[in-house]
Design a protein around this motif. Structure first.
Motif, mmCIF file in Angstrom:
data_model
loop_
_atom_site.group_PDB
_atom_site.id
_atom_site.type_symbol
_atom_site.label_atom_id
_atom_site.label_comp_id
_atom_site.label_asym_id
_atom_site.label_seq_id
_atom_site.Cartn_x
_atom_site.Cartn_y
_atom_site.Cartn_z
ATOM 1 N N LYS A 82 0.854 -1.190 0.000
ATOM 2 C CA LYS A 82 0.000 0.000 0.000
ATOM 3 C C LYS A 82 0.889 1.239 0.000
ATOM 4 C CE LYS A 82 -3.900 -2.179 2.245
ATOM 5 N NZ LYS A 82 -4.621 -2.346 3.489
ATOM 6 N N PRO A 83 0.341 2.388 -0.386
ATOM 7 C CA PRO A 83 1.133 3.621 -0.403
ATOM 8 C C PRO A 83 1.633 4.000 0.993
ATOM 9 C CG PRO A 83 -0.990 3.931 -1.500
ATOM 10 C CD PRO A 83 -1.022 2.594 -0.836
ATOM 11 N N TRP A 84 2.775 4.671 1.019
ATOM 12 C CA TRP A 84 3.323 5.180 2.277
ATOM 13 C C TRP A 84 4.064 6.469 1.984
ATOM 14 C CZ3 TRP A 84 8.703 5.426 3.173
ATOM 15 C CH2 TRP A 84 9.494 4.769 2.229
ATOM 16 N N ALA A 85 4.309 7.250 3.018
ATOM 17 C CA ALA A 85 4.971 8.541 2.825
ATOM 18 C C ALA A 85 5.861 8.874 4.006
ATOM 19 C CB ALA A 85 3.926 9.641 2.647
ATOM 20 N N GLN A 86 6.904 9.611 3.709
ATOM 21 C CA GLN A 86 7.766 10.220 4.720
ATOM 22 C C GLN A 86 7.521 11.715 4.641
ATOM 23 O OE1 GLN A 86 11.699 8.775 3.438
ATOM 24 N NE2 GLN A 86 12.124 8.796 5.608
ATOM 25 N N ILE A 87 7.366 12.334 5.784
ATOM 26 C CA ILE A 87 7.164 13.776 5.810
ATOM 27 C C ILE A 87 8.195 14.381 6.745
ATOM 28 C CG2 ILE A 87 5.577 15.645 6.410
ATOM 29 C CD1 ILE A 87 3.282 13.645 5.864
ATOM 30 N N ALA A 88 8.930 15.341 6.237
ATOM 31 C CA ALA A 88 9.836 16.138 7.068
ATOM 32 C C ALA A 88 9.146 17.480 7.235
ATOM 33 C CB ALA A 88 11.193 16.297 6.404
ATOM 34 N N CYS A 89 8.568 17.697 8.395
ATOM 35 C CA CYS A 89 7.764 18.886 8.632
ATOM 36 C C CYS A 89 8.555 19.919 9.431
ATOM 37 C CB CYS A 89 6.495 18.496 9.390
ATOM 38 S SG CYS A 89 5.411 19.884 9.714
ATOM 39 N N HIS A 90 8.648 21.117 8.873
ATOM 40 C CA HIS A 90 9.299 22.241 9.540
ATOM 41 C C HIS A 90 8.252 23.331 9.685
ATOM 42 C CE1 HIS A 90 13.196 20.329 8.816
ATOM 43 N NE2 HIS A 90 12.682 19.980 7.660
ATOM 44 N N LYS A 91 8.122 23.887 10.864
ATOM 45 C CA LYS A 91 7.066 24.869 11.112
ATOM 46 C C LYS A 91 7.368 26.253 10.549
ATOM 47 C CE LYS A 91 3.827 22.482 12.959
ATOM 48 N NZ LYS A 91 2.492 22.460 12.393
ATOM 49 N N SER A 92 8.630 26.506 10.139
ATOM 50 C CA SER A 92 8.925 27.773 9.481
ATOM 51 C C SER A 92 10.058 27.563 8.472
ATOM 52 C CB SER A 92 9.303 28.857 10.497
ATOM 53 O OG SER A 92 10.526 28.548 11.107
ATOM 54 N N TYR A 93 9.971 28.306 7.368
ATOM 55 C CA TYR A 93 10.953 28.213 6.294
ATOM 56 C C TYR A 93 12.023 29.277 6.503
ATOM 57 C CZ TYR A 93 12.828 28.213 1.538
ATOM 58 O OH TYR A 93 13.657 28.135 0.445
ATOM 59 N N ASN A 94 13.287 28.853 6.447
ATOM 60 C CA ASN A 94 14.393 29.783 6.587
ATOM 61 C C ASN A 94 15.290 29.621 5.368
ATOM 62 O OD1 ASN A 94 16.660 31.237 7.197
ATOM 63 N ND2 ASN A 94 17.013 30.307 9.179
ATOM 64 N N ALA A 95 15.282 30.611 4.515
ATOM 65 C CA ALA A 95 16.054 30.534 3.269
ATOM 66 C C ALA A 95 17.466 31.098 3.418
ATOM 67 C CB ALA A 95 15.312 31.272 2.161
ATOM 68 N N GLY A 96 17.878 31.470 4.630
ATOM 69 C CA GLY A 96 19.213 32.011 4.829
ATOM 70 C C GLY A 96 20.259 30.939 4.606
ATOM 71 N N MET A 97 20.977 31.020 3.493
ATOM 72 C CA MET A 97 21.924 29.973 3.141
ATOM 73 C C MET A 97 23.314 30.201 3.701
ATOM 74 S SD MET A 97 20.766 29.069 -0.745
ATOM 75 C CE MET A 97 22.164 28.009 -0.972
ATOM 76 N N GLY A 98 23.636 31.395 4.130
ATOM 77 C CA GLY A 98 24.987 31.704 4.589
ATOM 78 C C GLY A 98 25.464 30.800 5.707
ATOM 79 N N VAL A 99 24.657 30.651 6.740
ATOM 80 C CA VAL A 99 25.040 29.812 7.882
ATOM 81 C C VAL A 99 25.149 28.354 7.457
ATOM 82 C CG1 VAL A 99 24.279 28.970 10.140
ATOM 83 C CG2 VAL A 99 24.089 31.393 9.594
ATOM 84 N N ASN A 100 24.218 27.885 6.616
ATOM 85 C CA ASN A 100 24.265 26.491 6.175
ATOM 86 C C ASN A 100 25.499 26.218 5.313
ATOM 87 O OD1 ASN A 100 21.893 25.956 7.509
ATOM 88 N ND2 ASN A 100 20.613 26.280 5.720
ATOM 89 N N ILE A 101 25.837 27.162 4.445
ATOM 90 C CA ILE A 101 27.034 26.996 3.619
ATOM 91 C C ILE A 101 28.273 26.966 4.507
ATOM 92 C CG2 ILE A 101 28.516 28.157 1.914
ATOM 93 C CD1 ILE A 101 25.915 29.024 0.489
ATOM 94 N N ALA A 102 28.337 27.838 5.515
ATOM 95 C CA ALA A 102 29.479 27.863 6.437
ATOM 96 C C ALA A 102 29.585 26.548 7.210
ATOM 97 C CB ALA A 102 29.353 29.044 7.397
ATOM 98 N N LYS A 103 28.469 26.042 7.709
ATOM 99 C CA LYS A 103 28.482 24.761 8.439
ATOM 100 C C LYS A 103 28.961 23.626 7.544
ATOM 101 C CE LYS A 103 24.682 25.674 11.671
ATOM 102 N NZ LYS A 103 23.289 25.286 11.996
ATOM 103 N N ALA A 104 28.463 23.594 6.302
ATOM 104 C CA ALA A 104 28.874 22.543 5.363
ATOM 105 C C ALA A 104 30.358 22.652 5.035
ATOM 106 C CB ALA A 104 28.031 22.621 4.090
ATOM 107 N N LEU A 105 30.839 23.882 4.836
ATOM 108 C CA LEU A 105 32.255 24.091 4.533
ATOM 109 C C LEU A 105 33.138 23.624 5.690
ATOM 110 C CD1 LEU A 105 34.518 25.186 2.732
ATOM 111 C CD2 LEU A 105 34.151 27.417 3.780
ATOM 112 N N ILE A 106 32.787 23.995 6.905
ATOM 113 C CA ILE A 106 33.566 23.577 8.082
ATOM 114 C C ILE A 106 33.570 22.054 8.200
ATOM 115 C CG2 ILE A 106 33.601 23.603 10.617
ATOM 116 C CD1 ILE A 106 32.593 26.578 10.351
ATOM 117 N N THR A 107 32.405 21.438 7.985
ATOM 118 C CA THR A 107 32.319 19.975 8.038
ATOM 119 C C THR A 107 33.210 19.354 6.969
ATOM 120 O OG1 THR A 107 30.057 20.113 8.873
ATOM 121 C CG2 THR A 107 30.736 18.014 7.909
ATOM 122 N N ASP A 108 33.145 19.879 5.739
ATOM 123 C CA ASP A 108 33.975 19.355 4.648
ATOM 124 C C ASP A 108 35.460 19.482 4.971
ATOM 125 O OD1 ASP A 108 31.726 18.693 3.205
ATOM 126 O OD2 ASP A 108 31.820 20.435 1.883
#
Length: 179
Positions: A82-108
């Protein structure tokens, strides 16, 4: 082998990896199968917002944590094919990419430093050895994270993630080995 890396090599490596990932997620759109558009998105999001009390990951159908063994067995039988679904629910959208890019760069950077430490222990090193070690690292990462997730949840962008890993680690090896 060029360890520690001169600043211009580090900068070039970061730039090449950034461009490869940028192309993968934008121009080539390799990850599109995992983030498809539906014209019904506004009504679906509005409905989910009325039904889900908090952000989080949801697997549907599913059972309550305290379900009995009998209930779990019946659930598995009833849910089969039968059909099934995964939902990743976030209550607010944050399009600020600067912090995410910095975190990814540091991790890399940390991951590449770990890799440098591993290959610095090679008694005899060459471009081929570094390149092969990098590709094997990409495969380990892909198998452990991307493929194992795919086994259980049938990820729609498995091939894109494996491609990203192989290309990024190939670029990294080229930079580290002076290629």
């Amino acid at each position: 082998m060029h360890i520690p890396l001169p600043k211009q090599v580090r900068d070039r490596l970061c730039e090449k990896n950034y461009h490869a990932r940028f192309l993968s997620w934008t121009v080539l759109n390799l990850h599109e199968p995992a983030q498809q558009y539906t014209p019904k998105q506004d009504s679906i999001l509005a409905y989910l917002n009325t039904q889900l009390d908090s952000g989080g990951g949801y697997l549907m159908p599913n059972l309550a944590k305290n379900a009995s063994k009998v209930d779990r067995k019946k659930f598995q039988e009833d849910a089969m094919n039968k059909p099934w679904a995964q939902i990743a629910c976030h209550k607010s959208y944050n399009a600020g990419m600067g912090v995410n890019i910095a975190k990814a760069l540091i991790t890399d950077i940390i991951i590449v430093l770990f890799f440098c430490w591993i290959i610095s222990g090679f008694t005899a090193n060459s471009f081929g050895k570094t390149f092969l070690a990098a590709l094997l690292t990409a495969l380990i990462i892909s198998l452990y994270s991307n493929y194992v997730i795919h086994i259980w949840y049938q990820a729609f962008d498995l091939e894109a993630n494996v491609t990203d890993n192989l290309v990024s680690w190939g670029i990294t090896a080229s930079g580290l080995a002076g290629g």
